[in-house]
Design a protein around this motif. Structure first.
Motif, short mmCIF file in Angstrom:
data_model
loop_
_atom_site.label_atom_id
_atom_site.label_comp_id
_atom_site.label_asym_id
_atom_site.label_seq_id
_atom_site.Cartn_x
_atom_site.Cartn_y
_atom_site.Cartn_z
N GLY A 133 0.79 -1.22 0.00
CA GLY A 133 0.00 0.00 0.00
C GLY A 133 0.83 1.27 0.00
O GLY A 133 0.34 2.34 0.31
N LEU A 134 2.10 1.19 -0.32
CA LEU A 134 2.95 2.37 -0.38
C LEU A 134 3.44 2.52 -1.80
O LEU A 134 3.76 1.56 -2.46
CB LEU A 134 4.15 2.22 0.56
N LYS B 111 -4.31 -1.35 -4.57
CA LYS B 111 -5.62 -1.29 -3.92
C LYS B 111 -5.63 -2.19 -2.68
O LYS B 111 -4.71 -2.98 -2.45
CB LYS B 111 -6.73 -1.72 -4.88
N GLY B 112 -6.66 -2.04 -1.86
CA GLY B 112 -6.81 -2.84 -0.65
C GLY B 112 -8.20 -2.66 -0.08
O GLY B 112 -9.03 -1.93 -0.63
N LYS B 113 -8.47 -3.32 1.05
CA LYS B 113 -9.79 -3.19 1.65
C LYS B 113 -9.71 -3.38 3.16
O LYS B 113 -8.77 -3.96 3.70
CB LYS B 113 -10.77 -4.19 1.05
N VAL C 227 0.51 7.14 0.50
CA VAL C 227 0.31 6.07 1.47
C VAL C 227 -1.16 5.66 1.39
O VAL C 227 -2.05 6.52 1.33
CB VAL C 227 0.62 6.53 2.92
N ALA C 228 -1.42 4.38 1.34
CA ALA C 228 -2.80 3.88 1.32
C ALA C 228 -2.81 2.47 1.89
O ALA C 228 -2.37 1.53 1.25
CB ALA C 228 -3.36 3.89 -0.10
N GLU C 229 -3.29 2.33 3.12
CA GLU C 229 -3.31 1.01 3.75
C GLU C 229 -4.28 1.00 4.93
O GLU C 229 -4.59 2.02 5.53
CB GLU C 229 -1.91 0.64 4.26
N PHE C 230 -4.79 -0.19 5.21
CA PHE C 230 -5.51 -0.44 6.46
C PHE C 230 -4.57 -1.15 7.41
O PHE C 230 -3.85 -2.07 7.02
CB PHE C 230 -6.76 -1.28 6.23
N LYS C 231 -4.54 -0.70 8.66
CA LYS C 231 -3.58 -1.20 9.63
C LYS C 231 -4.28 -1.56 10.94
O LYS C 231 -5.07 -0.77 11.46
CB LYS C 231 -2.51 -0.12 9.89
N PHE D 42 -4.23 7.11 4.86
CA PHE D 42 -4.17 7.54 3.46
C PHE D 42 -3.50 8.92 3.40
O PHE D 42 -3.75 9.78 4.25
CB PHE D 42 -5.58 7.63 2.87
N ALA D 43 -2.67 9.13 2.41
CA ALA D 43 -1.97 10.42 2.31
C ALA D 43 -1.45 10.67 0.90
O ALA D 43 -1.16 9.74 0.15
CB ALA D 43 -0.80 10.47 3.29
#
Length: 286
Positions: free
Chosen positions: A19-20, A29-31, A58-62, A72-73
């Motif tokens: 997700g980076l 992509k992710g969910k 940055v785009a991720e679920f943690k 997200f950024a």
């Protein structure tokens, strides 16, 4: 499937999982695990400038303890790709390490932005004299959205088809008084955009040590609760917003269910409208 196709698929899987994104990885992509209907996607396109890609995503679920955070950024660098890369690696960690994050996330974000900027300035010998804008979104347990920004990357949400901007574009003309109070000036030459001290086209940013006396890195922070009317979030650099209005962006992707395809659609539309800047976009769908 050929060996080349297999390698391409493997690369896509790695990008989606991490997700980076930098200039070498253009989409992913992710969910959410907490709410399966919440998905995200991102896409980046390098502009026509003769320099390396200066947008980072940055785009991720943690998972953090019993909670899930959507992080997200968009970091849009200027004069260097080093500082946005540094922000990608460090800003969210600084935010989450603030002791008051879970009780007062808005204050924690403001403090982390200040600490991060101070660190960047202290490391100017290594990181250089450039800078970066930032727009960050933290989705807490799929219920609470906290948006923060410095600069002109933007966060827009869609509720029942209507676009609503959650960030503030920090432009030199709108903050002219505070710039002048710090001893700076705003230029406005014919054929050019307004600039701080004749140089920078935003009034707030990380870094920019040579201009820092006249700039701010204080973020604007907005909180939005997630209701049934929330459809999507768009985070994007100014490479998109220079050529599209908030409502045009929402209308362009509202009916695209796949978040990565939606992000790609926005970048393609910006290119079609002759945007020459780096373009980065994150879409979160509900």
């Amino acid at each position: 499937m050929t060996g080349k196709e297999i390698l391409h698929k493997m690369k896509e899987k790695v990008q989606e999982k991490v997700g980076l994104c930098s200039s070498t990885a253009e989409s992913g992509k992710g969910k959410s695990k907490m709410a399966k209907n919440i998905t995200h996607g991102y896409h980046l396109v390098k502009g026509k400038g003769h320099h390396p890609m200066e947008d980072y995503v940055v785009a991720e679920f943690k998972q953090v303890g019993d909670s899930e955070l959507g992080l997200f950024a968009i970091f849009d660098g200027h004069l260097s790709h080093i500082i946005p890369d540094y922000l990608k690696s460090n800003l969210f960690d600084n935010i989450l390490n603030e002791p008051g994050f879970w009780t007062e996330p808005e204050n924690a974000i403001r403090k982390a932005y200040r600490i991060t900027d101070t660190t960047i300035l202290e490391k100017a010998v290594d990181l250089g004299q450039g800078g970066s804008t930032a727009v960050t979104a933290i989705l807490i347990n799929c219920k609470k959205l906290v948006i923060a920004n410095v600069g002109d990357s933007r966060a827009v949400i869609c509720k029942n088809g209507e676009a609503k901007q959650l960030s503030i574009d920090h432009e030199p003309t709108t903050e002219k008084e505070s710039i002048e109070n710090r001893g700076g000036f705003v230029s406005n030459f014919p054929g050019d955009v307004p600039r701080v001290d004749g140089q920078l086209a935003v009034s707030r940013a990380f870094g920019d040590k040579s201009l820092k006396e006249h700039l701010s890195s204080e973020p604007d922070v907005t909180v939005e609760m997630i209701g049934d009317d929330m459809e999507l979030i768009i985070l994007a650099s100014d490479g998109l917003w220079k050529v599209m209005t908030n409502q045009e962006a929402v209308d362009a992707i509202r009916n695209i269910k796949d978040a990565r395809s939606a992000a790609k659609r926005l970048t393609e539309e910006a290119v079609k409208r002759n945007s020459t800047d780096d373009i980065s976009c994150v879409v979160v769908r509900f």
